[in-house]
Design a protein around this motif. Structure first.
Motif, mmCIF file in Angstrom:
data_model
loop_
_atom_site.group_PDB
_atom_site.id
_atom_site.type_symbol
_atom_site.label_atom_id
_atom_site.label_comp_id
_atom_site.label_asym_id
_atom_site.label_seq_id
_atom_site.Cartn_x
_atom_site.Cartn_y
_atom_site.Cartn_z
ATOM 1 N N ARG A 102 0.822 -1.204 0.000
ATOM 2 C CA ARG A 102 0.000 0.000 0.000
ATOM 3 C C ARG A 102 0.860 1.259 0.000
ATOM 4 N NH1 ARG A 102 -4.643 0.051 4.235
ATOM 5 N NH2 ARG A 102 -5.453 -1.443 2.739
ATOM 6 N N ALA A 105 2.267 1.719 -3.428
ATOM 7 C CA ALA A 105 1.220 2.189 -4.335
ATOM 8 C C ALA A 105 0.948 3.676 -4.115
ATOM 9 C CB ALA A 105 -0.058 1.388 -4.136
ATOM 10 N N VAL A 123 -3.485 2.978 -8.440
ATOM 11 C CA VAL A 123 -2.281 2.160 -8.469
ATOM 12 C C VAL A 123 -2.480 0.982 -7.530
ATOM 13 C CG1 VAL A 123 0.203 2.095 -8.071
ATOM 14 C CG2 VAL A 123 -0.853 4.181 -8.939
ATOM 15 N N ALA A 125 -0.204 -2.127 -6.049
ATOM 16 C CA ALA A 125 1.169 -2.627 -5.965
ATOM 17 C C ALA A 125 1.186 -3.963 -5.255
ATOM 18 C CB ALA A 125 2.048 -1.626 -5.225
ATOM 19 N N VAL A 130 3.543 -3.747 -10.223
ATOM 20 C CA VAL A 130 2.834 -2.501 -9.947
ATOM 21 C C VAL A 130 1.977 -2.209 -11.171
ATOM 22 C CG1 VAL A 130 3.061 -0.028 -9.526
ATOM 23 C CG2 VAL A 130 4.659 -1.612 -8.458
#
Length: 177
Positions: A102, A105, A123, A125, A130
């Motif tokens: 997190r 991201a 996003v 990740a 990613v």
């Protein structure tokens, strides 16, 4: 995956709690001298039914197969339910440094959203990948996808990650009004 494993764990815990409570109630019921019979389970008919089964009976084999498959699935889900921390290079001997997906991201998302022409971006990740999904401010995407991919890769390359995750970028044009 983690919520699913938590749900399974809670469900199995409740099932075991219920089975233990029934077993305890049966034991207490039979241990009290003035009471006759059973509390919930009719033990004599259950014993008679179980005596008719052999180890080679299809019901026993099917039950064993189902139990083995469920156990293997639970083991697989349990092993895959880790946080998936992203390891960074250790700064000193005996010191391990990790960050969460997190956080990675958020960092990449902030850099991507700063780029000109990005209306919004999400996003996701993971340890090995990613994924960036962006919406352009304009109806023409142009070179935005390449610029966002370069930005995301540069952001990841600036971090002291042990393994570099793959970067995938998808850009959609804004909808016409």
């Amino acid at each position: 995956m983690r919520p699913f494993v938590r749900f399974l764990t809670a469900l199995l815990g409740l099932l075991l709690l219920a089975a233990g409570a029934v077993l305890l109630a049966e034991l207490v019921w039979t241990a009290i001298p003035p009471l006759e019979g059973t509390f919930l389970l009719e033990r004599t008919s259950l014993e008679a039914e179980l005596r008719t089964l052999s180890w080679n009976a299809p019901v026993v084999r099917a039950g064993a197969a189902v139990t083995a498959v469920l156990g293997a699935l639970l083991l697989l889900f349990g092993l895959r339910a880790g946080r998936g921390d992203v390891r960074l290079h250790d700064p000193a001997e005996g010191v391990a440094v990790v960050t969460g997906p997190r956080s990675l991201a958020r960092l990449v998302g902030r850099k991507v959203r700063e780029q000109e022409g990005v209306a919004k971006a999400t996003v996701v990740a993971r340890r090995k990948a990613v994924r960036v999904t962006a919406v352009s401010e304009f109806t023409e995407v142009g070179d935005l996808e390449r610029r966002l991919a370069d930005t995301a890769r540069a952001t990841i390359d600036d971090l002291p990650l042990v393994t570099t995750p793959r970067v995938s970028v998808t850009v959609r044009p804004t909808k016409r009004s």
